[in-house]
Enzyme design. Structure first.
Site, PDB file in Angstrom:
ATOM      1  N   ASP A 169       0.698  -1.416  -0.151  1.00  0.00           N
ATOM      2  CA  ASP A 169       0.047   0.035  -0.027  1.00  0.00           C
ATOM      3  C   ASP A 169       0.745   1.380  -0.176  1.00  0.00           C
ATOM      4  OD1 ASP A 169      -1.523  -1.918   0.648  1.00  0.00           O
ATOM      5  OD2 ASP A 169      -2.730  -1.149   2.214  1.00  0.00           O
ATOM      6  N   GLU A 402       2.242  -8.054  12.170  1.00  0.00           N
ATOM      7  CA  GLU A 402       2.134  -7.653  10.555  1.00  0.00           C
ATOM      8  C   GLU A 402       3.700  -7.512  10.148  1.00  0.00           C
ATOM      9  OE1 GLU A 402      -0.605  -4.631   9.840  1.00  0.00           O
ATOM     10  OE2 GLU A 402      -0.610  -5.173   8.014  1.00  0.00           O
TER      11      GLU A 402
HETATM   12  C1  DGY Z   1      -5.673  -2.068   4.472  1.00  0.00           C
HETATM   13  O1  DGY Z   1      -6.706  -1.779   5.125  1.00  0.00           O
HETATM   14  O2  DGY Z   1      -4.525  -1.139   4.983  1.00  0.00           O
HETATM   15  C2  DGY Z   1      -5.418  -2.857   3.549  1.00  0.00           C
HETATM   16  O3  DGY Z   1      -3.980  -3.241   3.572  1.00  0.00           O
HETATM   17  C3  DGY Z   1      -6.392  -2.590   2.297  1.00  0.00           C
HETATM   18  O4  DGY Z   1      -6.208  -3.603   1.481  1.00  0.00           O
END
Ligand code: DGY
Length: 432
Positions: A169, A402
């Site tokens: 992202d 994560e």
């Molecule tokens: C988030 O909500 O950050 C996810 O990565 C979107 O897919």
């Protein structure tokens, strides 16, 4: 912690995140099914509960659209405290939409690769072939969708239309492309992604605004593939995404052979994408880069993803040597030094964009380490592969989160993160 203790804890986490239909990617932060998370999770599950692993893939494929697109989020149980909510996407009225609510775009196609690894756990050939015959046509249809909807010009490189599709992202690789956007008519939206994770570990506000703006833009185009490809304000030939697709095509080819299916279409994809990926090589820097298809320029940011072509066997020996020896092993870039203890930072440490605790802008991710571990073994760098495997196991032994701060290995992002557990199981099984 012993390896057996790590494996016990990994299995326990996957069980605890089980909703009955799918495994949540994170115990609190991600309560729905995500596409590439599900593939990693299925692989991990296959080592101790093969039936449950099959179910994970079946659940994922329930979200497939009739045009082949496999969405990035599946809302099997409707809304939760996660945002965007299912109705935000406005996908329900699309003629090809699935029977369950989903997002409107996709994620890295690692499913065929995880499936092929997972199939090795079947003791019985008949049930293995039955399962393969059930899921193979669906994955093939997804790959075909990529080459029609996302590479209509036949360049061999498929495009992503949103940073979320990359799975990386907020990587600084997309900063310029995002800065070039002119967000207007941004839909009403309340961020919920900082309820369970510290704001300093999540994307910056100006990036998030653009994520939402882009969703609104594609919603207004009614998620029509053709118009989106022509008008997308964010269109990137994402290097790692194409590398993952290329490896998945190699795996799909092997599976087609096993089923006795026609292989011509997949062989053509392999030829084209290999050619496309090689156009992303920068001889001066000795790295591969993404290409911004709106400007036609390579995005020259030093990231761990720039090394990812080794995973799919793309570079020549000489190029792989440069990727590994000039970059991965360079303590100013990705290798541990006085400033960091763990392989592999997702952004080079000497980059002005490096932020060691912010999502994809620097922290160590287990799936990134896993990809490079496989790539290093492929090119015969066994000692380095062993080190990266060891670092990954050391990191997860303090908890499956994560991502990890490369300076001290401390926990970042979502807690109880399923793919960190699932891939730890794979790292453990595949002793060097
Ligand atoms: C988030 O909500 O950050 C996810 O990565 C979107 O897919």
């Amino acid at each position: 912690m012993t390896n057996e203790q790590i494996a016990d804890k990994a299995r326990a986490l996957l069980r605890a995140n089980n909703t009955g239909v799918f495994i949540k990617p994170g115990s609190q932060q991600y309560p729905h099914q995500w596409n590439w998370d599900a593939a990693f999770v299925a692989l991990g599950l296959s080592y101790f509960d093969l039936a449950r692993a099959q179910q994970e893939i079946r659940s994922l494929l329930k979200g497939q659209w009739k045009n082949g697109m496999l969405p990035h989020i599946l809302y099997h149980h409707g809304a939760s405290d996660y945002s965007p909510k299912p109705e935000f996407w406005q996908t329900a009225s699309h003629p090809d939409a699935a029977n369950i609510p989903t997002s409107g775009f996709t994620q890295p196609p690692i499913l065929a690769t995880c499936l092929r690894m997972m199939l090795k756990q079947f003791a019985d050939k008949t049930s293995r072939l039955e399962f393969l015959a059930e899921v193979y046509p669906k994955i093939l249809a997804w790959h075909r969708w990529f080459y029609t909807a996302r590479d209509p010009e036949g360049s061999g490189l498929v495009a992503i239309i949103h940073p979320w599709e990359s799975g990386n992202d907020n990587t600084p690789r997309f900063l310029d492309a995002l800065q070039n956007l002119k967000p207007e008519n941004v839909p009403q939206f309340t961020r919920a992604d900082r309820a369970h994770v510290a704001a300093a570990e999540r994307p910056h506000e100006e990036d998030y605004l653009r994520y939402i703006y882009l969703i609104g833009f594609y919603r207004d185009l009614a998620w029509d593939d053709k118009t989106i490809y022509q008008q997308a304000p964010f269109l990137v030939a994402d290097l790692q995404f194409n590398v993952i697709l290329h490896q998945a095509n190699q795996d799909l080819l092997a599976l087609a052979r096993e089923l006795g299916e026609d292989r011509g279409e997949i062989e053509a994809w392999l030829r084209k994408t290999e050619e496309g990926l090689n156009t992303l090589w920068d001889e001066e820097q000795g790295l591969y880069f993404d290409k911004d298809l709106c400007t036609g320029k390579l995005i020259r940011i030093k990231s761990a993803q720039a090394l990812s072509p080794i995973y799919a066997g793309i570079p020549s020996r000489a190029r792989a040597k440069r990727l590994i020896e000039e970059h991965l092993l360079n303590p100013e870039e990705f290798a541990p030094d006085g400033k960091s203890r763990y392989f592999v930072t997702t952004i080079a440490k000497n980059s002005p964009y490096y932020e060691p605790r912010r999502y994809w802008a620097g922290p160590v991710w287990i799936n990134m380490n896993w990809l490079l571990w496989l790539g290093l073994k492929r090119y015969g760098y066994h000692d380095l592969a062993k080190t990266i495997r060891q670092h990954s196991l050391e990191l997860v032994s303090s908890g499956f989160v994560e991502y990890y701060d490369p300076r001290d290995g401390s926990a970042c992002g979502a807690k109880g993160f399923s793919w960190s557990a699932a891939l730890a199981l794979d790292l453990l099984v595949k002793e060097q």
